[in-house]
Design an enzyme around this catalytic site. Structure first.
Site, PDB file in Angstrom:
ATOM      1  N   SER A 249       0.825  -1.205   0.000  1.00 30.02           N
ATOM      2  CA  SER A 249       0.000   0.000   0.000  1.00 30.02           C
ATOM      3  C   SER A 249       0.861   1.258   0.000  1.00 30.02           C
ATOM      4  CB  SER A 249      -0.950  -0.051   1.205  1.00 30.02           C
ATOM      5  OG  SER A 249      -2.016   0.835   1.037  1.00 30.02           O
TER       6      SER A 249
ATOM      7  N   ASP B 160      -9.504  -4.521  -4.742  1.00 30.02           N
ATOM      8  CA  ASP B 160      -8.854  -3.931  -3.571  1.00 30.02           C
ATOM      9  C   ASP B 160      -9.541  -2.604  -3.246  1.00 30.02           C
ATOM     10  OD1 ASP B 160      -7.101  -2.448  -1.875  1.00 30.02           O
ATOM     11  OD2 ASP B 160      -5.390  -3.627  -2.569  1.00 30.02           O
TER      12      ASP B 160
ATOM     13  N   HIS C 126      -7.408  -6.136   0.479  1.00 28.37           N
ATOM     14  CA  HIS C 126      -6.301  -5.200   0.307  1.00 28.37           C
ATOM     15  C   HIS C 126      -4.974  -5.938   0.291  1.00 28.37           C
ATOM     16  CE1 HIS C 126      -4.074  -1.571   0.350  1.00 28.37           C
ATOM     17  NE2 HIS C 126      -3.765  -1.564   1.632  1.00 28.37           N
TER      18      HIS C 126
END
Length: 497
Positions: free
Chosen positions: A226, A434, A462
């Site tokens: 991320s 996601d 995610h």
């Protein structure tokens, strides 16, 4: 079609979100044909003026459960490296020695603001394959957790801010919301006056290069999730020839503005909720009735939105403590539950409770998201997240509602174009549904990077590593052998929960 249907029924305020770390899985099956790929290379020279930092050696001490801890010294201000210094906390999961040692693998779990030390400490099973060849390294970036960290609001002030009425009707509610940005900025200025101008991602990437050198690696191997993909992209921009292998899982597109990122993320959560609902209709404990038709999706979305509006009018009570679940708390709890398909069963329960006026499940998810402990204390993940974002992006036009427009330090935005020319192949991983880092951003980043290679993970949740055996094996193989997947390769969804 389902996403468009939900978008018309869910009236959700757009807010940026911290990225969470992936869940772990256990699998003792070894990878076949692993061949370590490390040459005998000379250490690259230190940048001028930083020689003293690049010659330091880490002093490791034993921590609990077989991990080792150290502190790295870096300059507070890279423009004045001879002035103030700060400390970076580092944790090492030593290699098991089952394979030929390649070096160290740096990791970052996201955020910005999440603790890399806690991530690696709590996720040892996630790295069982890689520890055959690597020491796995977690570190808290500057400003975060047990590194020299930023401190702003008190725990009680955090409770009040999270529970604030985001659709204020009274003068007191309006005044509280109007003062939120100024209150936060002033608190950061008072409690962390030196750090507020020096914890941006550009500086964190420079710290990573000092850490790489202190670990004895001529080139860096890295696994970022991320926001950790953004940090990795910045590192590749600054030090493209000092990369051995770079994995960017749950990728962020650096060319997008903060507003564009927030809008894309809002759509990502709506898409994730559509996927949740399609699965929910198949479950006996689903709080919605129907077979998953477009009409059923629309009805479920409207009922969900009505629940949020009900919490706005009359906050829900909980069995956790005496706090109330306002609309904002309910929204954050809902978002938190959508980060992983493995929390869908708990989300079904939380929604069932909420429809009865019980906010217990939603506040528990909100507390997990904001890292609030049972005793009411918070980590500094959220203030670090906010401060780093203010430093990384162009300063907005002054606005009393926007804390970044009021930020009391010079802002040096991260470049939008970071192609990392001269870097070796960089593996970019995107999960198709996601919510926090939508798949289209991974596609864009892989195209943007000169040497980007895209791996598509067709799944929910995610990030891919630890959620998908297929993706995890490909990532492990790349990190160990430097072999990338074929163009257009897709890891198919493996299982429902």
């Amino acid at each position: 079609m389902a996403v468009a249907i939900l978008a018309t029924a869910l009236v959700l305020p757009t807010q940026a979100a911290l990225a969470d770390v992936p869940p772990t899985y256990n699998d003792d099956t070894p990878l076949a044909g692993d061949q370590p790929a490390r040459g005998d290379e000379e250490m690259p020279p230190a940048p001028p003026g930083l020689e003293g930092y690049y010659t330091q050696q880490l002093i490791w001490t034993d921590c609990e459960k077989g991990v080792q801890c150290a502190q790295l010294t870096v300059p507070l201000d890279y423009a004045k490296p001879e002035a103030d210094q700060i400390k970076i906390a580092v944790l090492r999961l030593p290699s098991t020695g089952e394979g030929e040692k390649i070096g160290s693998l740096l990791t970052n779990p996201g955020g910005p603001g999440r603790s890399g030390v806690e991530f690696v400490f709590g996720s040892a099973p996630l790295f069982q394959h890689l520890r055959r060849n690597f020491d796995v390294i977690g570190f808290d970036p500057r400003g975060v957790n047990v590194s020299t960290h930023i401190d702003c609001l008190t725990d009680k002030e955090r409770d009040a801010e999270i529970a604030a009425d985001i659709t204020p009707e009274t003068k007191a509610e309006i005044r509280f919301l109007e003062n939120t940005a100024q209150r936060f900025v002033q608190a950061c200025r008072t409690r962390s006056p030196k750090l507020i101008g020096h914890i941006g991602t550009m500086n964190a990437a420079r710290d990573m290069d000092i850490l790489r050198n202190a670990l004895g690696d001529p080139k860096m191997s890295y696994l970022g999730f991320s926001y950790g993909t953004y940090l990795g992209t910045v590192y590749a921009h600054l030090f493209p020839t000092r990369i051995r292998a770079l994995v960017l899982d749950g990728a962020m597109d650096p060319t997008k503005s903060q507003t564009e990122q927030n809008t894309g993320q809002g759509n990502g959560f709506i898409e994730a909720y559509a996927s949740f609902l399609k699965d929910c209709f198949k479950r006996k404990d689903c709080p919605f009735k129907g077979r998953g038709t477009d009409a059923d999706l629309l009805k479920a979305a409207k009922r969900t939105n009505a629940m949020f509006l009900k919490a706005d009018k009359t906050p829900f009570s909980t069995t956790v403590d005496d706090r109330k679940v306002t609309m904002n708390v309910a929204l954050w709890g809902w978002r938190s539950a959508l980060y992983s398909k493995f929390t869908w069963p708990q989300l079904r329960v939380a929604l069932t409770q909420a429809f009865r006026g019980d906010g217990t499940g939603l506040i528990q998810f909100s507390d997990i998201y904001f890292q609030r402990a049972a005793d009411g204390t918070y980590t500094n993940a959220d203030p670090a997240f906010r401060a780093i974002n203010c430093l990384d992006n162009p300063r907005p036009k002054r606005n009393k509602f926007d804390e970044c427009s009021l930020w009391p330090a010079k802002v040096t935005p991260v470049p939008r174009s970071m192609r990392a020319k001269s870097a070796p192949p960089i593996l970019v991983v995107g999960t198709t549904r996601d919510p926090a880092t939508p798949y289209r951003e991974a596609v864009a980043l892989a195209k943007h990077l000169t040497s980007g290679v895209l791996l598509t993970n067709d799944d929910d949740g995610h990030t891919a590593y630890g959620n998908s055996f297929c993706s995890s094996d490909i990532i492990d193989k790349y990190l160990i052998t430097l072999e990338t997947p074929k163009k257009g390769f897709v890891c198919k969804q493996e299982a429902q929960v």
